[in-house]
Motif scaffolding. Sequence first.
Motif: not given
Lengths: 361, 361, 361, 361
Positions: C286, C288, C296, C299-301, C323-325, D217, D219
């Motif tokens: 991405y 980043l 990021l 918060q999502i893994s 969760l991601l594009p 939120r 992960g």
Amino acid sequence: MRVGRASSHIDGDVIEFTPSADQYAYTFGGAAPVLEVPPGSVLRLWSEDAFNGKLQSTEDKPSEMLNMAEVNPQTGPFFITGAEPGDTLAVHVVDLEPARDWGASSAIPLFGGLTSTPLSPTLQDPLPEATWIYQVDAERRMVRFDAVFGDFQVDLPLAPMLGTIGVAPPSREVRTSLVPGSYGGNMDSPEIRPGATCYFAVNTPGALFSIGDGHYRQGEGEACGTAVEGAMNSTVIVDLLKTGAAPAWPRIETDDALMVIGSARPLEDAWRIAQFEMVNWISELYGLAPMDAYQLVSQISLAPLANVVDTNYSSVVKVEKHLLPAVRTYGGMHDHLRDRAAQIRATGPRGFRPGPLDLTD
Amino acid sequence: MRVGRASSHIDGDVIEFTPSADQYAYTFGGAAPVLEVPPGSVLRLWSEDAFNGKLQSTEDKPSEMLNMAEVNPQTGPFFITGAEPGDTLAVHVVDLEPARDWGASSAIPLFGGLTSTPLSPTLQDPLPEATWIYQVDAERRMVRFDAVFGDFQVDLPLAPMLGTIGVAPPSREVRTSLVPGSYGGNMDSPEIRPGATCYFAVNTPGALFSIGDGHYRQGEGEACGTAVEGAMNSTVIVDLLKTGAAPAWPRIETDDALMVIGSARPLEDAWRIAQFEMVNWISELYGLAPMDAYQLVSQISLAPLANVVDTNYSSVVKVEKHLLPAVRTYGGMHDHLRDRAAQIRATGPRGFRPGPLDLTD
Amino acid sequence: MRVGRASSHIDGDVIEFTPSADQYAYTFGGAAPVLEVPPGSVLRLWSEDAFNGKLQSTEDKPSEMLNMAEVNPQTGPFFITGAEPGDTLAVHVVDLEPARDWGASSAIPLFGGLTSTPLSPTLQDPLPEATWIYQVDAERRMVRFDAVFGDFQVDLPLAPMLGTIGVAPPSREVRTSLVPGSYGGNMDSPEIRPGATCYFAVNTPGALFSIGDGHYRQGEGEACGTAVEGAMNSTVIVDLLKTGAAPAWPRIETDDALMVIGSARPLEDAWRIAQFEMVNWISELYGLAPMDAYQLVSQISLAPLANVVDTNYSSVVKVEKHLLPAVRTYGGMHDHLRDRAAQIRATGPRGFRPGPLDLTD
Amino acid sequence: MRVGRASSHIDGDVIEFTPSADQYAYTFGGAAPVLEVPPGSVLRLWSEDAFNGKLQSTEDKPSEMLNMAEVNPQTGPFFITGAEPGDTLAVHVVDLEPARDWGASSAIPLFGGLTSTPLSPTLQDPLPEATWIYQVDAERRMVRFDAVFGDFQVDLPLAPMLGTIGVAPPSREVRTSLVPGSYGGNMDSPEIRPGATCYFAVNTPGALFSIGDGHYRQGEGEACGTAVEGAMNSTVIVDLLKTGAAPAWPRIETDDALMVIGSARPLEDAWRIAQFEMVNWISELYGLAPMDAYQLVSQISLAPLANVVDTNYSSVVKVEKHLLPAVRTYGGMHDHLRDRAAQIRATGPRGFRPGPLDLTD
């Protein structure tokens, strides 16, 4: 045994203190001070053994006699007059003498280095529990190992040390006297013996210093979880440094060496803490760049383990002074205290008995 | 430097071997033997330094000069005539002498004890890389630390040791010479110095013994990841025990001590292995019940760390012989080899030069 | 059982291979390839169970039937035509079907997650050994747990996965098929199931890919050390990426998620490796900055453990794609292979039997 | 923000409590209770975010704004009427709703999972510090990640959970609200969300229950050390079990699963604790022999990590109920509390606002 009698008195430089059983502290932090003492005081302290004196025969079962929330009874804490957060407390160990003519060690179920524990559980049965009693030969300065499951005996040199020594933890924490940390505590290092000056950061007003868990002898690692545990008469000098940075972790200085003790899990992190602090200390003392200090310390440091059995493990990193140019640490505090200790031994103030103790109680 | 010349010859008892660069082995297991030698042989071996001799100045950058898949070049492996799985290989270190008048140490990016590594990664930048060159003073038996980021010098005693020593691993495995394990390998223990007899279980026909990674000096833990690395002339005697149980992990015997080295992660498991093996060893030697041996060893063992930087960490557990009754180990193998070593030093067979070496090449 | 019969033939796109017992490999690296196959091949492979098929009844004792140096027999290795170090091998798991109507699990003495082990020894007695046999209900796609020490039964969903999958290790190493590492190996992750594309760095010419250790079902962590182990018919597509950076550690892609598997001790380092690699992967995909990717991904893994019992522990870090594009990974390799897999299932080439297998042998 | 206003009132079943800043507790244990509440109480609690609300913009530097001895301010502790050591406290999470329309996360120097820390120090420079602000879209129930070092945005589902929840520790200890342990504390598990019933052993009279560290939120692993931290309105029901054994470590029950959370270092020990407790729990619930329970749980347990960044790491072991026969746990406590929660949501007592909150303050 002196259990049950509390006493303290000041005689010349020496403050004597023997706690009663209800004065024992089982924590670092959280306990009210038993005495206030000024910096520079010589303390002569009696401490009960790690087992509260309850294991007295090979018939005594730890599972029946011990309350694991009340082991390592501390003598103290002492409120050091004027000690403030940011100061450094210096404690010089003048003398450690067994206060009994026997010590005890034990295999406590699910406690120790070669057994599963509540923090590293397995489904296996616990090891058999057992208590070993070591007779002290004060004259020859030996303790006798006497096998419990067979008939082997061997005399081992008496080598008194303090298992626990420290101050109240930072950040409002209270830890049991089974735990070592940045504030000292149950580090179980054989390096804490007569001749050692220990430096602790002061975290709370008065520092709240205490000692306990006397060992008549201990191997590095304290593999089975307990040393030759014994009541101890300890003579220490406490002093205070108001200037300079307080050490992040306990430092020890002797005539021969500089040391740092780190305590953490896993064990590599205990070592890493001690090594990191030693690199910084050597860097500061000799004006070395961190990378040069890292390199130099890598080639000269010793790493004798302290314990691999407590709630945190403790690892010592040690640099022998003879390898480096002479340098002044903490304003010469260790030299000063070592000289005072020599004087105390020489002049023998009343209440201080140099040499082998009369171990009859 | 002798790099590029291969040679071996047998003169009296002494087999000399200097590998050419294409003969270096970078693994334990998996490499073809360079020579077959009978049990009882005295080997005089030249080994290149851990860096393949590539770091020769403070200008040499590890990231440019080193291939981390080709460090710790091994001299060997040697096929020991008659060695079979289940046997025990005994290797006595007679003498270790620097083969150059300088050694090198370095900070290799993302390698060492006070940095993140590929096996314990962080997002932080690597430490600066650097190379330190230590001059050897063969007369005074010192090496000189010379700061790279400042101008501090200090002479440190020469204390030669072997970082790697071992045999082929069990279960068909091949490990790089950066890894320590039950087969020995890169244990990086200062205890592997002249006077030490090392015992290894034989895992494959011929044992496939090799040495390398000579250190002119190293601190316990080998904190920065590299010692004072140097080419070494090593004199060792190899021998074979056909009877008795082979040790699960490397054991070391000196005139003064019994030792076991465990290698694992986390570090407590390396210690645990060594302590467990020592308890078993003492139990067998003295006919003690396991719990009695556990207790006794807990009060007498020392625990000097070896390395906290390799793929596995290595921990030594050590028991000083003077604490226990005299006992015969491995059929008296250490005494036998120590006596032979003394004889070799006394009679000085051609090819063996006792005392300080002529370090000019 | 098919043990003892070796066969391979190519039929349309599908290469079938069933090893004879003497063709089993017990290592990653070090074993000669059994076949050369071009990139793009569909392989239909039979693999023996982790126990070499030796545990067939609850009466079979692991200590008597198993040689721990010969478990997890591998089908392979396969030499992938044209694979060179630096390339990336992609392996898509099309289908896993039990090749027997029973699986086995066992408690092997001193092996597993809730017992001491040779790498973390204690003096405690081993747990009792035992073998559990799970009957497979192919129709209902269930396996039946049947208690050995009591009389409890419960049916659990069949959830086939591969315990071992990987290539030859780097740096000349050879590891037993009990070990996971950067090359894959015995990762024991339930994520390696039909629909998963695995990416491995190629370390040696031909990659030397193999699979084995089929599990009819396994919990995360594989606590007792063994899953519902069973012979497996695996259909996989192997392909090769010649461009782009090879992943430092195994990556997995499914229609729903991106994953990395790290393997190390202690377990936090296995997780750390996987998390570090995922931060880097998301950063690259991405565009980043590393710190933004760190934030990021934090918060999502997801972090479902794989095994806490092997020589190294394995930890999965997983990011759900929704969760991601949308983003294209590895040149669209997963989508390509997933589409081929769908086609294979639809057209059903001879030799490929979709749906429940005829489990009679 | 409501900081500075303290309030509590009881309305029907619901006790509301919003602490003033000087009422925040920063420890488990050691803090005086703010209220006494009877078992069966519904508590509606406001809690400040982990940063004491001090990080409000991407310009706010953690090193300048945070005092690491005062993070994770707790709402509580609450003295539960009649709770005695040996009892079990049940806490059902009815509802968690963001109390602000933004959350914050940060990279705190030397804190987190992919950086060295004071407990695992290296000589490397710290990572850059940074603060990320997440806008909450209460309508769509999303939080927006907005890159700080670049210009990437993505909306992520709101998934409120409590980072800290627990009671006073045993053995007189006081731990900061950064630490998780057997008493709960800073476990940072996404499983502690609405619908979960948590069971804690009561260690002190009144239990001294508190919550805080709300996450909008997070992960699994909480890699960077901080979640999407936010002030939270939490509705919980507290209840007490006077009979039956209290759990050694926190247990969680939902309609779908049974869970245990272990907290320790290294991470494998956190997992081991949780797995051991789950084996025991399943063994008790289904009358299975320990070895059968060990086997069964090995094939069905999930292991989603909680945090790998706190002073202790936390690992969850989870068994989905649908895999096993229905069974009654803790006298049906979870079902009872879940039904009460449904009723509370349905009848909507004054002070309780179901559905998306009005996040304006």
